[in-house]
Design a protein around this motif. Structure first.
Motif, PDB file in Angstrom:
ATOM      1  N   SER A  98     -12.094 -15.942 -26.913  1.00 56.18           N
ATOM      2  CA  SER A  98     -11.795 -17.222 -26.671  1.00 56.18           C
ATOM      3  C   SER A  98     -10.146 -17.684 -26.919  1.00 56.18           C
ATOM      4  CB  SER A  98     -12.470 -18.338 -27.924  1.00 56.18           C
ATOM      5  OG  SER A  98     -11.952 -17.632 -29.123  1.00 56.18           O
ATOM      6  N   ASP A 128     -17.884 -21.954 -22.598  1.00 55.90           N
ATOM      7  CA  ASP A 128     -18.643 -22.290 -24.017  1.00 55.90           C
ATOM      8  C   ASP A 128     -20.041 -22.426 -23.976  1.00 55.90           C
ATOM      9  OD1 ASP A 128     -16.377 -21.863 -25.462  1.00 55.90           O
ATOM     10  OD2 ASP A 128     -15.915 -23.911 -25.513  1.00 55.90           O
ATOM     11  N   VAL A 145     -16.764 -17.518 -31.165  1.00 56.77           N
ATOM     12  CA  VAL A 145     -16.689 -18.757 -31.084  1.00 56.77           C
ATOM     13  C   VAL A 145     -15.772 -19.344 -32.016  1.00 56.77           C
ATOM     14  CG1 VAL A 145     -19.253 -18.964 -30.390  1.00 56.77           C
ATOM     15  CG2 VAL A 145     -18.410 -18.713 -32.991  1.00 56.77           C
ATOM     16  N   VAL A 149     -21.445 -22.197 -35.180  1.00 51.59           N
ATOM     17  CA  VAL A 149     -22.760 -22.680 -34.540  1.00 51.59           C
ATOM     18  C   VAL A 149     -23.942 -22.709 -35.661  1.00 51.59           C
ATOM     19  CG1 VAL A 149     -21.926 -21.982 -32.335  1.00 51.59           C
ATOM     20  CG2 VAL A 149     -23.031 -20.267 -33.873  1.00 51.59           C
TER      21      VAL A 149
END
Length: 297
Positions: A98, A128, A145, A149
């Protein structure tokens, strides 16, 4: 027409700025301009209207953009399929990176590959919206990430936290009296950029953070090394740069003060998502991440 030219076209089309596209692609701006010119010659159409103030897509560019994105997606899927078969021999990992984690994850991956000859770590960019499904199905071994999450069946979140990033400021600067410095306060003070993945990523984050605040980009000056950048800052007192927390020895540099740099995403939690029972190689990569992240066990 080459795949790289299409990648450059999509980057410029989404950024509408050749400089930002260059930083996103980790290349110099002339390389982007050259690839776009070659693509326009090959397609025999003009893709962008350029002026000194703005860049915008032509009608042809607007029409070609969806197809170009589809080509990149297909190429990405092809790489994942090939990597999946290559990894059947147990010598390859596929990790979705990312923006915020790219530079430090690259460092962790390089460290792991040096310690394990024959192992290859592929860092790939995926959206994503699909990365968790790709981990669940096994197309990816793990995915970074930027926002934590919620619990997801079949997946495990390993919490990571960026080690602090520090602003190296001239001791004569008023900002050096503060405990921390935000990106909104640094807009008029040029940043001495160093040719490293860490700095390229940091510049992207600063520009994005300032854009969200409705502010202009930051002026850049270039240095070949951290030492050269610090020498220039201390000598002239008219710029700043960034160093990683583990480089605190620079605090002893005459004329320099280190202060926490507040950039969205640089000192907040991130995470690596794996399947519930990750492979030994994935666990080794997590261990390698401790040099760049603070791992919460």
């Amino acid at each position: 027409m080459e795949l790289r030219q299409i990648e450059f076209f999509v980057a410029v089309a989404e950024e509408l700025h050749f400089g930002r596209a260059a930083r996103r692609l980790h290349v110099v701006q002339p390389a982007v301009s050259q690839q776009i010119r070659q693509l326009e010659r090959g397609l025999r159409v003009k893709l962008f209207n350029r002026s000194t103030r703005r860049v915008c897509l032509t009608e042809a560019g607007e029409a070609l953009l969806p197809a170009a994105r589809a080509v990149l997606l297909t190429a990405q899927e092809t790489q994942l399929i090939a990597a999946r078969y290559a990894s059947s021999r147990g010598n390859s990992l596929r990790i979705a990176t990312s923006l915020r984690s790219r530079a430090r994850l690259r460092l962790a991956a390089d460290t792991l590959m040096q310690s394990r000859p024959g192992l290859t770590v592929h860092l790939v960019d995926v959206s994503d919206g699909t990365r968790l499904d790709l981990v669940r199905t096994g197309a990816l071994d793990a995915a970074m990430v930027d926002h934590l999450v919620p619990p997801t069946p079949g997946l495990l979140l390993h919490r990571l936290k960026w080690r602090p990033v520090l602003a190296a400021l001239p001791s004569s600067c008023g900002l050096a009296e503060q405990e921390s410095v935000g990106v909104e306060a640094l807009g008029e003070l040029p940043m001495r950029q160093i040719p490293s993945a860490f700095h390229l990523t940091l510049v992207e984050l600063i520009i994005s953070a300032r854009r969200r605040l409705g502010l202009e980009s930051i002026p850049l000056r270039y240095a070949t090394s951290v030492r050269e950048a610090l020498d220039g800052i201390a000598r002239y007192g008219d710029s700043w740069t960034a160093v990683q927390d583990e480089a605190r020895e620079y605090a002893q540099h005459p004329g320099i003060r280190l202060r926490a740099l507040s950039v969205d995403g640089m000192a907040t939690q991130s995470g690596m998502v794996t399947r519930v029972a990750p492979s030994e190689q994935v666990l080794a990569l997590l261990g390698s991440c401790t040099s760049s992240f603070e791992r919460e066990v």
